[in-house]
Design a protein around this motif. Structure first.
Motif, PDB file in Angstrom:
ATOM      1  N   GLY A 106       0.823  -1.073  -0.013  1.00 18.68           N
ATOM      2  CA  GLY A 106      -0.036   0.074  -0.128  1.00 18.68           C
ATOM      3  C   GLY A 106       0.750   1.346  -0.089  1.00 18.68           C
ATOM      4  O   GLY A 106       0.529   2.300  -0.668  1.00 18.68           O
ATOM      5  N   LEU A 107       1.806   1.257   0.783  1.00 12.23           N
ATOM      6  CA  LEU A 107       2.781   2.346   0.652  1.00 12.23           C
ATOM      7  C   LEU A 107       3.648   2.541  -0.549  1.00 12.23           C
ATOM      8  O   LEU A 107       3.613   3.703  -0.972  1.00 12.23           O
ATOM      9  CB  LEU A 107       3.913   1.945   1.870  1.00 12.23           C
ATOM     10  CG  LEU A 107       4.890   3.159   2.235  1.00 12.23           C
ATOM     11  CD1 LEU A 107       3.930   4.181   3.180  1.00 12.23           C
ATOM     12  CD2 LEU A 107       5.934   2.607   3.311  1.00 12.23           C
ATOM     13  N   ALA A 108       4.095   1.523  -1.255  1.00 10.06           N
ATOM     14  CA  ALA A 108       4.547   1.640  -2.535  1.00 10.06           C
ATOM     15  C   ALA A 108       3.718   2.112  -3.562  1.00 10.06           C
ATOM     16  O   ALA A 108       3.922   2.814  -4.375  1.00 10.06           O
ATOM     17  CB  ALA A 108       5.292   0.128  -2.925  1.00 10.06           C
ATOM     18  N   LEU A 109       2.403   1.383  -3.605  1.00  6.83           N
ATOM     19  CA  LEU A 109       1.323   1.814  -4.514  1.00  6.83           C
ATOM     20  C   LEU A 109       1.064   3.512  -4.473  1.00  6.83           C
ATOM     21  O   LEU A 109       0.531   4.056  -5.329  1.00  6.83           O
ATOM     22  CB  LEU A 109       0.240   0.753  -4.558  1.00  6.83           C
ATOM     23  CG  LEU A 109       0.240  -0.374  -5.024  1.00  6.83           C
ATOM     24  CD1 LEU A 109      -0.770  -1.199  -4.796  1.00  6.83           C
ATOM     25  CD2 LEU A 109       0.377  -0.421  -6.655  1.00  6.83           C
ATOM     26  N   GLY A 110       0.746   3.643  -2.978  1.00  3.38           N
ATOM     27  CA  GLY A 110       0.541   5.200  -2.929  1.00  3.38           C
ATOM     28  C   GLY A 110       1.641   6.216  -3.416  1.00  3.38           C
ATOM     29  O   GLY A 110       1.187   7.394  -4.104  1.00  3.38           O
TER      30      GLY A 110
END
Length: 88
Positions: free
Chosen positions: A63-67
């Motif tokens: 989620g951090l990477a996709l954000g």
């Protein structure tokens, strides 16, 4: 015979797990639509889930990477056509 209730996880940990999953889903959706809103929201949820010690660290990291990817896509489109919206 004495039956015991199954062990329950603390509510805060369940909330953190839900935030990790939500950050992954919002980050993924943000690559397609509304990346200006969903990207930062995915980043915030992922950071909060990681800070609270989620059991779903992998989802929170995704989620951090996709954000972050959402914001990079937004920056690329801003650079290309100088608008906050884009179309195919």
């Amino acid at each position: 015979m004495h039956l015991t209730a199954p062990a329950r996880r603390p509510t805060g940990l369940r909330d953190a797990d839900g935030m990790a999953v939500a950050s992954f889903v919002l980050g993924l959706l943000g690559l397609l639509v509304l990346n200006v809103v969903l990207g930062p929201l995915a980043l915030a949820l992922a950071c909060t889930a990681l800070r609270r010690g989620t059991a779903r660290r992998g989802r929170a990291c995704l989620g951090l990477a996709l954000g972050a990817a959402d914001l990079l896509v937004l920056a690329a489109f801003l650079q290309a056509d100088h608008t906050l919206s884009w179309s195919f």
